[in-house]
Design an enzyme around this catalytic site. Sequence first.
Site, PDB file in Angstrom:
ATOM      1  N   GLY A  82      37.146  30.336  36.218  1.00 35.13           N
ATOM      2  CA  GLY A  82      38.602  30.356  36.036  1.00 35.13           C
ATOM      3  C   GLY A  82      39.172  31.730  35.749  1.00 35.13           C
ATOM      4  O   GLY A  82      40.252  31.846  35.172  1.00 35.13           O
ATOM      5  N   TRP A  85      42.804  32.380  36.963  1.00 37.63           N
ATOM      6  CA  TRP A  85      43.824  31.773  36.085  1.00 37.63           C
ATOM      7  C   TRP A  85      44.004  32.627  34.826  1.00 37.63           C
ATOM      8  O   TRP A  85      45.126  32.965  34.427  1.00 37.63           O
ATOM      9  CB  TRP A  85      43.363  30.359  35.734  1.00 37.63           C
ATOM     10  CG  TRP A  85      44.353  29.496  35.036  1.00 37.63           C
ATOM     11  CD1 TRP A  85      45.716  29.675  34.962  1.00 37.63           C
ATOM     12  CD2 TRP A  85      44.066  28.292  34.308  1.00 37.63           C
ATOM     13  NE1 TRP A  85      46.279  28.654  34.248  1.00 37.63           N
ATOM     14  CE2 TRP A  85      45.290  27.785  33.836  1.00 37.63           C
ATOM     15  CE3 TRP A  85      42.893  27.591  34.030  1.00 37.63           C
ATOM     16  CZ2 TRP A  85      45.379  26.612  33.085  1.00 37.63           C
ATOM     17  CZ3 TRP A  85      42.975  26.413  33.289  1.00 37.63           C
ATOM     18  CH2 TRP A  85      44.207  25.937  32.821  1.00 37.63           C
ATOM     19  N   HIS A 142      32.114  40.144  34.734  1.00 42.63           N
ATOM     20  CA  HIS A 142      31.187  39.008  34.620  1.00 42.63           C
ATOM     21  C   HIS A 142      29.989  39.398  33.749  1.00 42.63           C
ATOM     22  O   HIS A 142      29.068  38.618  33.573  1.00 42.63           O
ATOM     23  CB  HIS A 142      30.659  38.597  36.000  1.00 42.63           C
ATOM     24  CG  HIS A 142      31.700  37.982  36.911  1.00 42.63           C
ATOM     25  ND1 HIS A 142      32.675  37.147  36.461  1.00 42.63           N
ATOM     26  CD2 HIS A 142      31.871  38.087  38.264  1.00 42.63           C
ATOM     27  CE1 HIS A 142      33.434  36.755  37.488  1.00 42.63           C
ATOM     28  NE2 HIS A 142      32.961  37.320  38.587  1.00 42.63           N
ATOM     29  N   ARG A 162      33.212  27.268  31.534  1.00 39.19           N
ATOM     30  CA  ARG A 162      33.581  26.048  32.259  1.00 39.19           C
ATOM     31  C   ARG A 162      32.335  25.183  32.436  1.00 39.19           C
ATOM     32  O   ARG A 162      31.206  25.716  32.442  1.00 39.19           O
ATOM     33  CB  ARG A 162      34.123  26.480  33.637  1.00 39.19           C
ATOM     34  CG  ARG A 162      34.754  25.371  34.442  1.00 39.19           C
ATOM     35  CD  ARG A 162      35.212  25.864  35.816  1.00 39.19           C
ATOM     36  NE  ARG A 162      36.012  24.860  36.501  1.00 39.19           N
ATOM     37  CZ  ARG A 162      36.392  24.945  37.768  1.00 39.19           C
ATOM     38  NH1 ARG A 162      36.069  26.012  38.489  1.00 39.19           N
ATOM     39  NH2 ARG A 162      37.100  23.984  38.319  1.00 39.19           N
ATOM     40  N   SER A 170      32.303  24.750  42.753  1.00 33.85           N
ATOM     41  CA  SER A 170      33.266  25.804  43.098  1.00 33.85           C
ATOM     42  C   SER A 170      32.562  26.941  43.844  1.00 33.85           C
ATOM     43  O   SER A 170      33.054  27.446  44.854  1.00 33.85           O
ATOM     44  CB  SER A 170      33.921  26.310  41.810  1.00 33.85           C
ATOM     45  OG  SER A 170      34.953  27.201  42.109  1.00 33.85           O
ATOM     46  N   GLY A 299      41.233  23.419  41.801  1.00 35.93           N
ATOM     47  CA  GLY A 299      41.661  23.519  40.397  1.00 35.93           C
ATOM     48  C   GLY A 299      41.433  22.183  39.704  1.00 35.93           C
ATOM     49  O   GLY A 299      41.518  21.141  40.340  1.00 35.93           O
TER      50      GLY A 299
HETATM   51  P1  PAP Z   1      35.993  34.284  40.515  1.00 36.18           P
HETATM   52  O1  PAP Z   1      34.797  34.163  39.643  1.00 36.18           O
HETATM   53  O2  PAP Z   1      35.662  34.566  41.950  1.00 36.18           O
HETATM   54  O3  PAP Z   1      37.042  35.199  39.961  1.00 36.18           O
HETATM   55  P2  PAP Z   1      37.389  32.083  39.391  1.00 36.18           P
HETATM   56  O4  PAP Z   1      38.847  32.360  39.445  1.00 36.18           O
HETATM   57  O5  PAP Z   1      36.689  32.334  38.096  1.00 36.18           O
HETATM   58  O6  PAP Z   1      36.645  32.818  40.573  1.00 36.18           O
HETATM   59  O7  PAP Z   1      37.132  30.544  39.735  1.00 36.18           O
HETATM   60  C1  PAP Z   1      37.782  29.916  40.781  1.00 36.18           C
HETATM   61  C2  PAP Z   1      38.149  28.537  40.302  1.00 36.18           C
HETATM   62  O8  PAP Z   1      39.346  28.587  39.510  1.00 36.18           O
HETATM   63  C3  PAP Z   1      38.482  27.623  41.479  1.00 36.18           C
HETATM   64  O9  PAP Z   1      38.052  26.330  41.054  1.00 36.18           O
HETATM   65  P3  PAP Z   1      37.706  25.144  42.071  1.00 36.18           P
HETATM   66  O10 PAP Z   1      36.818  25.699  43.134  1.00 36.18           O
HETATM   67  O11 PAP Z   1      37.053  24.095  41.247  1.00 36.18           O
HETATM   68  O12 PAP Z   1      39.019  24.691  42.614  1.00 36.18           O
HETATM   69  C4  PAP Z   1      39.979  27.735  41.551  1.00 36.18           C
HETATM   70  O13 PAP Z   1      40.596  26.689  42.252  1.00 36.18           O
HETATM   71  C5  PAP Z   1      40.336  27.725  40.081  1.00 36.18           C
HETATM   72  N1  PAP Z   1      41.673  28.259  39.824  1.00 36.18           N
HETATM   73  C6  PAP Z   1      42.296  29.307  40.417  1.00 36.18           C
HETATM   74  N2  PAP Z   1      43.518  29.473  39.934  1.00 36.18           N
HETATM   75  C7  PAP Z   1      43.707  28.516  38.996  1.00 36.18           C
HETATM   76  C8  PAP Z   1      44.799  28.165  38.139  1.00 36.18           C
HETATM   77  N3  PAP Z   1      45.930  28.833  38.161  1.00 36.18           N
HETATM   78  N4  PAP Z   1      44.633  27.121  37.307  1.00 36.18           N
HETATM   79  C9  PAP Z   1      43.474  26.435  37.279  1.00 36.18           C
HETATM   80  N5  PAP Z   1      42.422  26.695  38.072  1.00 36.18           N
HETATM   81  C10 PAP Z   1      42.529  27.734  38.912  1.00 36.18           C
END
Ligand code: PAP
Length: 331
Positions: A82, A85, A142, A162, A170, A299
């Site tokens: 996340g 977010w 990370h 998470r 994801s 999400g």
């Molecule tokens: P990263 O490690 O590449 O930066 P990261 O943002 O940590 O990725 O994780 C992506 C997850 O956050 C996705 O989850 P999912 O695959 O289960 O859908 C993504 O959809 C989710 N995500 C991105 N933006 C938001 C948001 N605003 N609120 C909640 N979840 C979000």
Amino acid sequence: MATGPMPFKILSGGGGEDDDINLNRPHDYDELIATLPRSKLNFVLYQNFWWRERLLLGVIQIQQRFRPRPTDVFLATIPKSGSTWLRALTFTIMTRNQTPLAQNPILSHHPHDCVVFMDGIFAMGHGDKLESMPSPRILNTHMPYSTLPASVADCLIVYLCRDPKDIAVSMWKFLDKSQRPDVSKPFSFDEVCDMFCEGTSPYGPVWDHALEYRRESLRRPENVMFLKYEEMMEKTVVIVKRLAEFLGCPFSEEEEKEGVAEEVVRICSFESLKGLEVNKVGNQGIFQLYPNSAYFRKGGVGDWKNYMSPEMAEKIDGVMKEKLQGSGLVL
Ligand code: PAP
């Protein structure tokens, strides 16, 4: 001159696979890599954690050359927990008084261009560019706590974890979106799940990653804030208010009356960010490997139920329970 956090698009004007030629490569880097244990899925073990080889170069350079400023804010996560977010929320909270909220840069820039991925910037050999960023810098990493330079102890750190089952889904889905065929789906879903159980997932073991930050947050709560994605989903406004306080910019009484925290939450919600044009087009990520849209998949909590067998879910839960026993932490 503008001060404070600003969008930081280091790759503007292009960027691609060739950008990972890091000219600051230490001369003994290849020798070091050759001595490191490798996992089945080709991650390397360094300082008790597993890394993608191309990112480890950045990590070593951070350890050798990066000078944290006491005003720095670090957003630390295991991939797919996340960070997008958390970056959006932190950036918007910290910049909310620079422009009206409706014109906040988070609405016109991808969250990853508002808050840089420090490990990636260093892996590309652009670490020096962080020097020219105005304070306070917001930096995403990370890296496990124990591998960061010791002076991060003077900074603020927000850690977000998470459910590893949702992380596994994801990650699996994210790999599928890669623009490079050899990166896309290099492993099966079961292999991805197994690496979380074995502790060999990138930046893992996932339990040690979380436990290190948790320990610091219990020891120094004024410097390290520990958050869970699932709790953020449940009570976003409450946590955003706490986050603002932690960051030293609490919502004022007037802002409370005007519902500013609620508006920050709305702007940074999954639906809002996913719907923005800037997040629908173009590529993102340190090597421009993934479409901007790939960071907004579904999400939410519990999507693992749609992909994982009950046996695999039980296996992951069992390992987490065992590894976190006695810590008070549940993943
Ligand atoms: P990263 O490690 O590449 O930066 P990261 O943002 O940590 O990725 O994780 C992506 C997850 O956050 C996705 O989850 P999912 O695959 O289960 O859908 C993504 O959809 C989710 N995500 C991105 N933006 C938001 C948001 N605003 N609120 C909640 N979840 C979000």
